[in-house]
Design a protein around this motif. Structure first.
Motif, PDB file in Angstrom:
ATOM      1  N   LEU A   1       4.897   3.975  -0.774  1.00 34.23           N
ATOM      2  CA  LEU A   1       4.267   3.626   0.505  1.00 34.23           C
ATOM      3  C   LEU A   1       4.236   2.108   0.562  1.00 34.23           C
ATOM      4  O   LEU A   1       3.431   1.461  -0.109  1.00 34.23           O
ATOM      5  CB  LEU A   1       2.858   4.200   0.599  1.00 34.23           C
ATOM      6  CG  LEU A   1       2.045   3.784   1.832  1.00 34.23           C
ATOM      7  CD1 LEU A   1       2.682   4.332   3.106  1.00 34.23           C
ATOM      8  CD2 LEU A   1       0.594   4.246   1.703  1.00 34.23           C
ATOM      9  N   GLY A   2       5.180   1.524   1.325  1.00 32.01           N
ATOM     10  CA  GLY A   2       5.229   0.068   1.403  1.00 32.01           C
ATOM     11  C   GLY A   2       4.000  -0.510   2.074  1.00 32.01           C
ATOM     12  O   GLY A   2       3.409  -1.465   1.597  1.00 32.01           O
ATOM     13  N   LEU A   3       3.608   0.108   3.206  1.00 28.47           N
ATOM     14  CA  LEU A   3       2.455  -0.394   3.936  1.00 28.47           C
ATOM     15  C   LEU A   3       1.962   0.665   4.913  1.00 28.47           C
ATOM     16  O   LEU A   3       2.768   1.353   5.552  1.00 28.47           O
ATOM     17  CB  LEU A   3       2.810  -1.670   4.707  1.00 28.47           C
ATOM     18  CG  LEU A   3       1.678  -2.278   5.555  1.00 28.47           C
ATOM     19  CD1 LEU A   3       0.590  -2.858   4.665  1.00 28.47           C
ATOM     20  CD2 LEU A   3       2.213  -3.344   6.501  1.00 28.47           C
ATOM     21  N   LEU A   4       0.681   0.792   4.975  1.00 29.25           N
ATOM     22  CA  LEU A   4       0.025   1.559   6.029  1.00 29.25           C
ATOM     23  C   LEU A   4      -1.053   0.665   6.612  1.00 29.25           C
ATOM     24  O   LEU A   4      -1.959   0.221   5.902  1.00 29.25           O
ATOM     25  CB  LEU A   4      -0.608   2.840   5.479  1.00 29.25           C
ATOM     26  CG  LEU A   4      -1.540   3.584   6.450  1.00 29.25           C
ATOM     27  CD1 LEU A   4      -0.763   4.064   7.672  1.00 29.25           C
ATOM     28  CD2 LEU A   4      -2.229   4.744   5.761  1.00 29.25           C
ATOM     29  N   GLU A   5      -0.944   0.382   7.905  1.00 32.50           N
ATOM     30  CA  GLU A   5      -1.953  -0.440   8.561  1.00 32.50           C
ATOM     31  C   GLU A   5      -2.310   0.184   9.899  1.00 32.50           C
ATOM     32  O   GLU A   5      -1.426   0.542  10.686  1.00 32.50           O
ATOM     33  CB  GLU A   5      -1.458  -1.868   8.764  1.00 32.50           C
ATOM     34  CG  GLU A   5      -2.524  -2.767   9.401  1.00 32.50           C
ATOM     35  CD  GLU A   5      -2.186  -4.239   9.298  1.00 32.50           C
ATOM     36  OE1 GLU A   5      -3.084  -5.048   9.580  1.00 32.50           O
ATOM     37  OE2 GLU A   5      -1.049  -4.571   8.933  1.00 32.50           O
ATOM     38  N   PHE A   6      -3.612   0.300  10.130  1.00 29.76           N
ATOM     39  CA  PHE A   6      -4.106   0.876  11.374  1.00 29.76           C
ATOM     40  C   PHE A   6      -5.306   0.081  11.835  1.00 29.76           C
ATOM     41  O   PHE A   6      -6.211  -0.244  11.036  1.00 29.76           O
ATOM     42  CB  PHE A   6      -4.500   2.342  11.187  1.00 29.76           C
ATOM     43  CG  PHE A   6      -5.119   2.957  12.406  1.00 29.76           C
ATOM     44  CD1 PHE A   6      -4.335   3.359  13.485  1.00 29.76           C
ATOM     45  CD2 PHE A   6      -6.502   3.125  12.497  1.00 29.76           C
ATOM     46  CE1 PHE A   6      -4.904   3.913  14.622  1.00 29.76           C
ATOM     47  CE2 PHE A   6      -7.083   3.681  13.622  1.00 29.76           C
ATOM     48  CZ  PHE A   6      -6.278   4.076  14.686  1.00 29.76           C
TER      49      PHE A   6
ATOM     50  N   LYS B   1       4.054  -7.300  -5.108  1.00 27.65           N
ATOM     51  CA  LYS B   1       5.351  -7.945  -5.306  1.00 27.65           C
ATOM     52  C   LYS B   1       6.343  -7.545  -4.216  1.00 27.65           C
ATOM     53  O   LYS B   1       7.203  -8.332  -3.825  1.00 27.65           O
ATOM     54  CB  LYS B   1       5.890  -7.543  -6.686  1.00 27.65           C
ATOM     55  CG  LYS B   1       7.163  -8.248  -7.107  1.00 27.65           C
ATOM     56  CD  LYS B   1       6.937  -9.711  -7.400  1.00 27.65           C
ATOM     57  CE  LYS B   1       8.199 -10.399  -7.910  1.00 27.65           C
ATOM     58  NZ  LYS B   1       8.560 -10.004  -9.265  1.00 27.65           N
ATOM     59  N   LEU B   2       6.228  -6.310  -3.723  1.00 29.35           N
ATOM     60  CA  LEU B   2       7.144  -5.855  -2.680  1.00 29.35           C
ATOM     61  C   LEU B   2       6.923  -6.611  -1.380  1.00 29.35           C
ATOM     62  O   LEU B   2       7.874  -6.931  -0.667  1.00 29.35           O
ATOM     63  CB  LEU B   2       6.967  -4.354  -2.453  1.00 29.35           C
ATOM     64  CG  LEU B   2       7.884  -3.718  -1.412  1.00 29.35           C
ATOM     65  CD1 LEU B   2       9.331  -3.759  -1.897  1.00 29.35           C
ATOM     66  CD2 LEU B   2       7.462  -2.283  -1.123  1.00 29.35           C
ATOM     67  N   ASP B   3       5.659  -6.900  -1.061  1.00 31.69           N
ATOM     68  CA  ASP B   3       5.339  -7.583   0.192  1.00 31.69           C
ATOM     69  C   ASP B   3       4.137  -8.488  -0.035  1.00 31.69           C
ATOM     70  O   ASP B   3       2.992  -8.099   0.190  1.00 31.69           O
ATOM     71  CB  ASP B   3       5.046  -6.563   1.294  1.00 31.69           C
ATOM     72  CG  ASP B   3       4.796  -7.240   2.642  1.00 31.69           C
ATOM     73  OD1 ASP B   3       5.039  -8.456   2.751  1.00 31.69           O
ATOM     74  OD2 ASP B   3       4.354  -6.554   3.570  1.00 31.69           O
TER      75      ASP B   3
ATOM     76  N   ARG C   1       1.288   1.443  -1.880  1.00 30.25           N
ATOM     77  CA  ARG C   1       1.377   2.070  -3.206  1.00 30.25           C
ATOM     78  C   ARG C   1       2.814   1.985  -3.692  1.00 30.25           C
ATOM     79  O   ARG C   1       3.708   2.613  -3.131  1.00 30.25           O
ATOM     80  CB  ARG C   1       0.924   3.524  -3.167  1.00 30.25           C
ATOM     81  CG  ARG C   1       0.939   4.195  -4.539  1.00 30.25           C
ATOM     82  CD  ARG C   1       0.677   5.677  -4.441  1.00 30.25           C
ATOM     83  NE  ARG C   1       0.660   6.305  -5.744  1.00 30.25           N
ATOM     84  CZ  ARG C   1       1.758   6.669  -6.420  1.00 30.25           C
ATOM     85  NH1 ARG C   1       2.952   6.443  -5.899  1.00 30.25           N
ATOM     86  NH2 ARG C   1       1.660   7.233  -7.602  1.00 30.25           N
ATOM     87  N   ILE C   2       3.032   1.191  -4.742  1.00 27.65           N
ATOM     88  CA  ILE C   2       4.348   1.102  -5.364  1.00 27.65           C
ATOM     89  C   ILE C   2       4.457   2.086  -6.521  1.00 27.65           C
ATOM     90  O   ILE C   2       5.485   2.714  -6.721  1.00 27.65           O
ATOM     91  CB  ILE C   2       4.610  -0.337  -5.852  1.00 27.65           C
ATOM     92  CG1 ILE C   2       4.698  -1.285  -4.646  1.00 27.65           C
ATOM     93  CG2 ILE C   2       5.869  -0.416  -6.678  1.00 27.65           C
ATOM     94  CD1 ILE C   2       4.908  -2.725  -5.026  1.00 27.65           C
ATOM     95  N   SER C   3       3.371   2.232  -7.301  1.00 29.98           N
ATOM     96  CA  SER C   3       3.342   3.149  -8.428  1.00 29.98           C
ATOM     97  C   SER C   3       1.895   3.504  -8.715  1.00 29.98           C
ATOM     98  O   SER C   3       0.973   3.018  -8.056  1.00 29.98           O
ATOM     99  CB  SER C   3       3.996   2.528  -9.671  1.00 29.98           C
ATOM    100  OG  SER C   3       3.243   1.406 -10.117  1.00 29.98           O
ATOM    101  N   ASP C   4       1.699   4.352  -9.726  1.00 26.11           N
ATOM    102  CA  ASP C   4       0.335   4.733 -10.089  1.00 26.11           C
ATOM    103  C   ASP C   4      -0.500   3.531 -10.499  1.00 26.11           C
ATOM    104  O   ASP C   4      -1.720   3.525 -10.318  1.00 26.11           O
ATOM    105  CB  ASP C   4       0.367   5.743 -11.248  1.00 26.11           C
ATOM    106  CG  ASP C   4       0.887   7.102 -10.820  1.00 26.11           C
ATOM    107  OD1 ASP C   4       0.884   7.366  -9.599  1.00 26.11           O
ATOM    108  OD2 ASP C   4       1.312   7.880 -11.693  1.00 26.11           O
ATOM    109  N   ASP C   5       0.156   2.515 -11.063  1.00 29.89           N
ATOM    110  CA  ASP C   5      -0.565   1.344 -11.555  1.00 29.89           C
ATOM    111  C   ASP C   5      -0.541   0.169 -10.588  1.00 29.89           C
ATOM    112  O   ASP C   5      -1.066  -0.893 -10.901  1.00 29.89           O
ATOM    113  CB  ASP C   5       0.023   0.891 -12.897  1.00 29.89           C
ATOM    114  CG  ASP C   5      -0.201   1.901 -13.997  1.00 29.89           C
ATOM    115  OD1 ASP C   5      -1.103   2.739 -13.852  1.00 29.89           O
ATOM    116  OD2 ASP C   5       0.537   1.864 -15.003  1.00 29.89           O
ATOM    117  N   ASP C   6       0.091   0.332  -9.437  1.00 24.68           N
ATOM    118  CA  ASP C   6       0.223  -0.783  -8.506  1.00 24.68           C
ATOM    119  C   ASP C   6      -0.011  -0.269  -7.086  1.00 24.68           C
ATOM    120  O   ASP C   6       0.914   0.229  -6.434  1.00 24.68           O
ATOM    121  CB  ASP C   6       1.602  -1.413  -8.622  1.00 24.68           C
ATOM    122  CG  ASP C   6       1.670  -2.780  -7.948  1.00 24.68           C
ATOM    123  OD1 ASP C   6       0.757  -3.093  -7.160  1.00 24.68           O
ATOM    124  OD2 ASP C   6       2.624  -3.517  -8.207  1.00 24.68           O
ATOM    125  N   ALA C   7      -1.239  -0.383  -6.620  1.00 20.15           N
ATOM    126  CA  ALA C   7      -1.591   0.105  -5.286  1.00 20.15           C
ATOM    127  C   ALA C   7      -2.841  -0.612  -4.817  1.00 20.15           C
ATOM    128  O   ALA C   7      -3.608  -1.154  -5.617  1.00 20.15           O
ATOM    129  CB  ALA C   7      -1.832   1.615  -5.307  1.00 20.15           C
TER     130      ALA C   7
END
Length: 855
Positions: free
Chosen positions: A122-127, A40-42, A144-150
């Motif tokens: 953690l909004g985004l990690l991309e490598f 939902k964040l991105d 990772r937005i929360s424990d239940d949303d990643a």
């Protein structure tokens, strides 16, 4: 095949086999693994985190570029900041920071699929890393937005050789934030009444107090999904692939829990909304090989889906007691109900497809597949009780001939009371699909298709108890037959030869044949015409019709007569008919079909009225019109409009009579410069469904199925009109000022649904004594759903490769649903217990501060 290619193939087979054997044999019901992961964040999963490339959509020409249909392309992201690390070219971005919620931030609708929580995210990690020497590459994405949303995804491989993909995904599904339970053990398969309540011995006041004491809680289901995919080039023509995924669901959700219907007998039995435990998984496995040559293309594959539920059933205690409608009698002390959960099931399918180039620039392809759906889970005992169930005459609960309406639980609370211990059900499927496409000239293309699909049910379950000789199903765990005599749900040729009840499952074999032929003709540079004729033959078994014929003609027209306008239209006419309609093809599933059945003096009760029509097999006329216009008033601007009409008329006196829908959309987009975008849209749609039915005046005992007869008189007819109106709108704005990027998004949704009814007389109503005489009509209060959301964001560059994103996401929603009126304050109404107050209006806000670092 050359010796070199054979050697290459043999060399790679062990690697492919090792991967195949290493993967689990079960996975999700969807083919393959997720191809796009966002939240939902991105929702774009970081696709536009860096904004737009200032060079625009083309290095060859200035200005914006358009698709063949005339729509402006989205701006491309700027090229990554590549760093050299040995032989590898690498680039990456990390977005992290803080978010804070306020307002009604625990509301279930606000948190439905995201479960917002204040704190670090953690909004985004991309490598990504690429090695030009051999084409190797690696890409990792995570959020990772929360424990239940990643989510986490990793892809690596070598171009032209192999590719491996793996992912993990957690997603919440928050169902209620005002959940109240009168049971202990929510989430388990054993629900016992809360402290202070007595199973089978509580009053509505005590139950209401227990519900209020429970307070508002949360009910949700968490989904965890993992997947793995591997593909490999065996030779330049042959490739192999395999995918696997596994999804687990755990939590609880509102579900039914009848304990005989309380409505006609106040103070008796109960109607419950119970929290059903969710603890299951779906696993999928998909693999195959493909061949792509100059003339032939082939594919051979396998797909398997496997569902497993940790629970076969769950039980719940009823706080209320039962009272028989027979004067001087007594009900058995039944206070525990049980609900079966979804059975374990398997699906296996093998398929093969062949495609060949043919003359006239054509292709001919054939696909064939065979599958099997099976369910052989262990069956549960017909009833969960101890002692006796039913009605004791004269106030006695002693078994014997003096109590013909009383039954021993010991003969039914064991799997020995089943005709078979496992489901033993199976459906075999077969499919053949042949397609041909020809392009004899540059202006004409012709296509045709023939498709044959069949489903065969294997085995039929007969509900028979070898311990007693009874046929049928125990109604509602024995509670129904403990209130009303004769409604225990059993037929016996000796003790109850005239009872009408369901005794066997319904096999629904079906065979579908589709055929179509069509052509597209390019008249000139400005106009293209198309026409397609389609025919569908549906041949089901044990349905109201043995044959349903559907003919349709679709006409299309694409016009580019004006440089600034592209017009696309299509019109479809569909006519559905069939053989003689049999309103009641299900008699063989009832006890009346068994030897020894004795019809009551009034005749065998009618299953339904003869004028009813099931909408999927009834005669139907349908017309569909779609018009889409793309207008280009300027090189940097687009105006799009669409109109959709769908009219359905059914040949039905009772049942669905007509269903009409329309929708319209208008969208405007302006890209005055690279990095600047302004768009707006409005849309509306409406649907209207009209149906009719008739109230049974004989309480299920009438033998005359005729509409207008004593069982279904004309003064028992009622009609309903369901009307739904939806309106949408939104504005999206992006503007770059120097190096600062501004983002603004506003969206609104308004939905209004109404149900209007009319009836011939009070005999058509469930409670005919509640209104005066004569026909009547009315309308339920409108159900309204309204949501407005606003997002404001600014991205500020700090130093090289580092920027700060500040944003505010605000959402306001209001709901009005008469089904839930009063439930939020008191979900216990007499002997009816609900666990949820329905959707609640909310006003919530999310503030975020995220740091973007490119490395």
């Amino acid at each position: 095949m050359s010796p070199h290619r054979l050697h290459t193939l043999l060399r790679k087979l062990p690697l492919a086999a090792a991967i195949l054997l290493a993967l689990p044999a079960f996975a999700d019901s969807g083919v393959g693994v997720d191809t796009w992961l966002g939240n939902k964040l991105d929702p774009n999963a970081g696709a536009h985190i860096a904004g737009c490339d200032p060079r625009g959509t083309s290095l060859m020409a200035p200005g914006q570029r358009r698709s063949p249909t005339g729509n402006l392309y989205n701006c491309p992201s700027p090229p990554p900041l590549i760093k050299k690390r040995g032989d590898w070219d690498t680039y990456g971005v990390i977005q992290f920071g803080l978010v804070s919620t306020s307002g009604d931030d625990r509301n279930a609708w606000w948190n439905r699929y995201v479960d917002w929580d204040s704190g670090f995210i953690l909004g985004l990690l991309e490598f990504s890393a690429e090695r030009a020497a051999d084409g190797s590459y690696v890409n990792v994405r995570a959020s990772r937005i929360s424990d239940d949303d990643a989510y986490f995804q990793a892809v690596f491989g070598r171009a032209g050789s192999y590719k491996v993909q793996a992912f993990l995904r957690d997603m919440p599904n928050v169902l209620s934030n005002n959940f109240r339970s009168i049971w202990n053990g929510v989430g388990s398969n054993t629900l016992t009444v809360a402290d202070g309540l007595t199973a089978g011995g509580s009053t509505p006041e005590q139950v209401a107090a227990a519900s209020a004491a429970a307070g508002d809680g949360r009910l949700s289901v968490r989904r965890e999904k993992q997947g793995l995919a591997y593909s490999v080039f065996l030779t330049p023509q042959w490739t192999a692939y395999v995918t696997a995924s596994n999804e687990q669901r755990k939590g609880a959700r509102p579900y039914g829990g009848p304990f005989f219907f309380n409505f006609p007998f106040p103070g008796n039995g109960g109607v419950f909304e119970t929290p059903k435990p969710i603890d299951d998984s779906t696993m999928n496995f998909n693999g195959g090989v493909r061949y792509a040559g100059k003339v032939w293309r082939m594919e051979f594959g396998y797909q398997g889906s496997f569902y497993r539920d940790q629970n076969t059933r769950y039980t719940f205690e009823s706080p209320y007691s039962l009272y028989p409608v027979v004067p001087g009698a007594v009900s058995a002390p039944i206070y525990q109900g049980q609900m079966s959960t979804e059975p374990d099931n398997n699906y296996n399918n093998i398929r093969a497809s062949f495609t060949r180039k043919i003359p006239m620039n054509g292709e001919f392809s054939v696909t064939a597949s065979a599958g099997r759906m099976s369910q052989n889970d262990k069956l549960i005992a017909p009833i969960d009780c101890q002692g006796v169930f039913g009605i004791g005459l004269g106030g006695s609960l002693e078994l014997g001939p003096q109590n013909p309406l009383l039954f021993s639980c010991d003969n039914w609370n064991t799997t020995d009371a089943l005709s078979q211990k496992r489901g033993g059900m199976r459906i075999d499927t077969s499919l053949v699909d042949a397609r041909i496409s020809l392009r004899p000239t540059t202006d004409i293309s012709v296509h045709g298709n023939v498709r044959y699909n069949r489903e065969d049910y294997r085995n039929v379950y007969i509900s028979y108890n070898p311990l007693t000789g009874d046929y049928g199903y125990i109604a509602e765990n024995g509670s129904q037959g403990s209130v009303v005599p004769g409604e225990i749900g059993l037929w016996n040729p000796l003790t109850s030869p005239s009872t009408l009840t369901r005794v066997r499952s319904l096999p629904l074999d079906m065979q579908t044949t589709d055929a179509s032929v069509g052509a597209d003709w390019r008249l000139d540079d400005k106009n293209t015409l198309g026409a397609t004729y389609s025919y569908n033959l549906f041949e089901p078994t044990n349905r109201e019709r043995k044959r349903v014929d559907t003919n349709s003609i679709k006409l299309t027209w694409v016009n580019r007569g004006l440089d600034w306008l592209t017009l696309r239209t299509n019109f479809n006419v569909i006519r559905q008919n069939g053989d003689r309609y049999n309103y009641d093809p299900y008699d063989f599933t009832f006890s009346s079909s068994l030897p020894g059945y004795v019809a009551p003096p009034t005749g065998v009760p009618a299953h339904t009225v003869d004028a009813i029509r099931k909408y999927d097999v009834s005669s139907r006329d349908q017309e569909k019109l779609n018009v889409m216009a793309t207008i280009m008033p300027r090189d940097d601007m687009t105006l799009s409009a669409s109109l959709r009409l769908d009219r359905n008329s059914y040949d039905a006196t009772l049942g669905r009579q007509d269903y009409d829908t329309w929708g319209a959309t208008l969208q405007w987009e302006w890209q005055p410069a690279n990095g600047s975008n302004l768009s707006a849209y409005v849309a509306a749609d409406q649907s209207q469904l009209n149906l009719a039915n008739v109230q049974d005046q004989a309480g299920g005992a009438g033998a005359d199925p005729t509409l207008g007869g004593p069982t279904y008189p004309l003064d028992g007819v009622w009609k309903m009109r369901d009307k739904q109106r939806d309106y949408y709108g939104g504005i999206n704005f992006t503007q770059r000022i120097a190096k600062v990027r501004l983002d603004l998004n506003w969206n609104t949704v308004y939905s209004r649904g109404t149900d209007r009814y009319s009836y011939a007389s009070p005999a058509a109503l469930a409670y005919p004594n509640s209104v005066g005489p004569g026909p009547g009509n009315g309308e339920f209060p409108a159900m309204i759903y309204r949501v407005n959301s606003l997002t404001l964001g600014v991205t500020i560059p700090l130093i090289e490769n580092v920027s700060l994103k500040l944003f505010n996401y605000y959402e306001r929603a209001s709901f009005s649903d008469w089904h839930y009126v009063g439930f939020d304050s008191q979900p216990v109404i007499d002997h009816r217990v609900y666990t949820d107050g329905g959707p609640q209006s909310y006003d919530a806000n999310l503030v975020g501060m995220l740091l973007n670092v490119h490395f």
